[in-house]
Design an enzyme around this catalytic site. Sequence first.
Site, PDB file in Angstrom:
ATOM      1  N   ARG A 166     -12.104   2.405  -8.292  1.00 27.65           N
ATOM      2  CA  ARG A 166     -11.223   3.563  -8.505  1.00 27.65           C
ATOM      3  C   ARG A 166     -11.518   4.197  -9.871  1.00 27.65           C
ATOM      4  O   ARG A 166     -12.181   3.570 -10.708  1.00 27.65           O
ATOM      5  CB  ARG A 166      -9.759   3.115  -8.434  1.00 27.65           C
ATOM      6  N   SER A 179      -7.452  -5.449  -5.353  1.00 24.72           N
ATOM      7  CA  SER A 179      -8.567  -5.998  -4.585  1.00 24.72           C
ATOM      8  C   SER A 179      -9.862  -5.952  -5.379  1.00 24.72           C
ATOM      9  O   SER A 179      -9.994  -5.196  -6.349  1.00 24.72           O
ATOM     10  CB  SER A 179      -8.735  -5.230  -3.268  1.00 24.72           C
ATOM     11  N   ARG A 188      -0.669   9.284  -9.952  1.00 14.62           N
ATOM     12  CA  ARG A 188      -0.690   8.056  -9.137  1.00 14.62           C
ATOM     13  C   ARG A 188      -0.069   6.862  -9.866  1.00 14.62           C
ATOM     14  O   ARG A 188       0.575   6.017  -9.261  1.00 14.62           O
ATOM     15  CB  ARG A 188      -2.137   7.730  -8.725  1.00 14.62           C
ATOM     16  N   GLU A 235     -12.344  -4.583  -4.471  1.00 19.63           N
ATOM     17  CA  GLU A 235     -12.909  -3.240  -4.271  1.00 19.63           C
ATOM     18  C   GLU A 235     -12.177  -2.187  -5.115  1.00 19.63           C
ATOM     19  O   GLU A 235     -12.691  -1.085  -5.321  1.00 19.63           O
ATOM     20  CB  GLU A 235     -12.817  -2.841  -2.786  1.00 19.63           C
ATOM     21  N   ASN A 236     -10.968  -2.511  -5.588  1.00 21.26           N
ATOM     22  CA  ASN A 236     -10.186  -1.516  -6.342  1.00 21.26           C
ATOM     23  C   ASN A 236     -10.804  -1.176  -7.696  1.00 21.26           C
ATOM     24  O   ASN A 236     -10.435  -0.160  -8.310  1.00 21.26           O
ATOM     25  CB  ASN A 236      -8.733  -1.977  -6.523  1.00 21.26           C
ATOM     26  N   ASP A 275       0.830  -1.213   0.000  1.00 18.91           N
ATOM     27  CA  ASP A 275       0.000   0.000   0.000  1.00 18.91           C
ATOM     28  C   ASP A 275       0.864   1.262   0.000  1.00 18.91           C
ATOM     29  O   ASP A 275       1.972   1.259   0.534  1.00 18.91           O
ATOM     30  CB  ASP A 275      -0.911  -0.027   1.236  1.00 18.91           C
ATOM     31  N   GLU A 334       0.788 -13.006  12.589  1.00 16.45           N
ATOM     32  CA  GLU A 334       1.305 -11.801  13.224  1.00 16.45           C
ATOM     33  C   GLU A 334       1.120 -10.657  12.233  1.00 16.45           C
ATOM     34  O   GLU A 334       1.110 -10.874  11.013  1.00 16.45           O
ATOM     35  CB  GLU A 334       2.801 -11.966  13.545  1.00 16.45           C
TER      36      GLU A 334
HETATM   37  C1  IPE Z   1      -5.511  -2.724  -0.242  1.00 15.81           C
HETATM   38  O1  IPE Z   1      -5.168  -1.395  -0.361  1.00 15.81           O
HETATM   39  C2  IPE Z   1      -5.456  -3.404  -1.573  1.00 15.81           C
HETATM   40  C3  IPE Z   1      -4.126  -3.568  -2.166  1.00 15.81           C
HETATM   41  C4  IPE Z   1      -2.994  -3.242  -1.604  1.00 15.81           C
HETATM   42  C5  IPE Z   1      -4.098  -4.167  -3.465  1.00 15.81           C
HETATM   43  P1  IPE Z   1      -6.251  -0.241  -0.538  1.00 15.81           P
HETATM   44  O2  IPE Z   1      -5.494   1.023  -0.670  1.00 15.81           O
HETATM   45  O3  IPE Z   1      -7.181  -0.588  -1.631  1.00 15.81           O
HETATM   46  O4  IPE Z   1      -7.046  -0.325   0.836  1.00 15.81           O
HETATM   47  P2  IPE Z   1      -7.884   0.800   1.594  1.00 15.81           P
HETATM   48  O5  IPE Z   1      -8.888   1.323   0.610  1.00 15.81           O
HETATM   49  O6  IPE Z   1      -6.929   1.850   2.032  1.00 15.81           O
HETATM   50  O7  IPE Z   1      -8.503   0.089   2.771  1.00 15.81           O
HETATM   51  C1  IPE Z   2      -1.546   0.275  -3.384  1.00  8.88           C
HETATM   52  O1  IPE Z   2      -1.319   1.643  -3.384  1.00  8.88           O
HETATM   53  C2  IPE Z   2      -1.811  -0.273  -4.775  1.00  8.88           C
HETATM   54  C3  IPE Z   2      -3.189  -0.715  -4.992  1.00  8.88           C
HETATM   55  C4  IPE Z   2      -4.152  -0.692  -4.114  1.00  8.88           C
HETATM   56  C5  IPE Z   2      -3.505  -1.243  -6.306  1.00  8.88           C
HETATM   57  P1  IPE Z   2      -2.512   2.680  -3.380  1.00  8.88           P
HETATM   58  O2  IPE Z   2      -2.884   2.998  -4.786  1.00  8.88           O
HETATM   59  O3  IPE Z   2      -3.637   2.205  -2.527  1.00  8.88           O
HETATM   60  O4  IPE Z   2      -1.828   3.937  -2.737  1.00  8.88           O
HETATM   61  P2  IPE Z   2      -2.447   4.924  -1.655  1.00  8.88           P
HETATM   62  O5  IPE Z   2      -2.928   4.082  -0.506  1.00  8.88           O
HETATM   63  O6  IPE Z   2      -3.578   5.654  -2.317  1.00  8.88           O
HETATM   64  O7  IPE Z   2      -1.322   5.829  -1.292  1.00  8.88           O
HETATM   65 MG    MG Z   3      -4.094   2.398  -0.566  1.00 12.64          MG
END
Ligand code: IPE
Ligand code: IPE
Ligand code: MG
Length: 247
Positions: free
Chosen positions: A69, A63, A31, A65-66, A18, A205
């Site tokens: 986006r 995920s 991004r 849920e992604n 993340d 853990e």
């Molecule tokens: C979790 O990160 C999913 C991945 C790392 C692929 P997200 O950035 O999607 O999770 P939230 O939305 O902060 O909980």
């Molecule tokens: C994790 O980084 C990658 C995916 C979830 C695909 P993020 O894109 O969630 O980065 P932040 O959390 O917005 O910084």
């Molecule tokens: Mg994230």
Amino acid sequence: MQSEAPTSSPRHVAIIMDGNGRWAEARGLPRTAGHRAGVERVREAVRTAGEAGIEYLTLFAFSSENWRRPEQEVSDLMGLLRFFVRKDLAELHRENVRVKVIGCRQNIQPDIRALLTDAENRTRENTGITLVIAFNYGARDELVRAARKLVEDVQSGVLDAAAIDEAAVSGRVDTAGIPDPDVVIRTSGEQRLSNFLLWQAAYSEFVFLPCLWPDFDRAAFHEALVEYAGRERRFGVVSAPCIAVGS
Ligand code: IPE
Ligand code: IPE
Ligand code: MG
């Protein structure tokens, strides 16, 4: 200076990668630039894990849920996945890495489905580290699919409903045959599971690191492993010294 890997290594490490977006935003970049930098760290993490004697490395790549986006970001992430598999598969194969993909295979682009299946098939016989890629993965979705399989198996007579136990569920989730993660690492300072491995992480853990995923280098990985090595895992039982004190 390279830090040394700790002596007691976990068998299975799962990582919530993340912070790509924040890494890019802090640099005034789109991004996607963060996601691209993140892919570079994946290569390094697989190598570091192999060197540390880790048998399974699960990486949360995308995920369920992604998909919510912005369309452009989702499309860029799909492009990066294609790029990663096409470019890195040959090298992973050469390094004896076995690739396994978890997550729902329905409702994803057919070419991506084919790439992922090909990656699994080509590396199936490899005997080195298993790289588990969690793509279009959500633990609740996984448990719903496992519940459906249980029902199907009961209806077809393969399974007796009264015989459903934890092993029956473990054998029908996407990670069937893979040991539970000893440790779940999350970068970026967030301290939540975000629908990752809810069944499998029952006794894992957790190590939460402030660094953003594109900054997760060998030293950060080793730092997480050192923290894990210092943990006492009890699995609900009372350790021997405590019994001695009370008796
Ligand atoms: C979790 O990160 C999913 C991945 C790392 C692929 P997200 O950035 O999607 O999770 P939230 O939305 O902060 O909980
Ligand atoms: C994790 O980084 C990658 C995916 C979830 C695909 P993020 O894109 O969630 O980065 P932040 O959390 O917005 O910084
Ligand atoms: Mg994230």
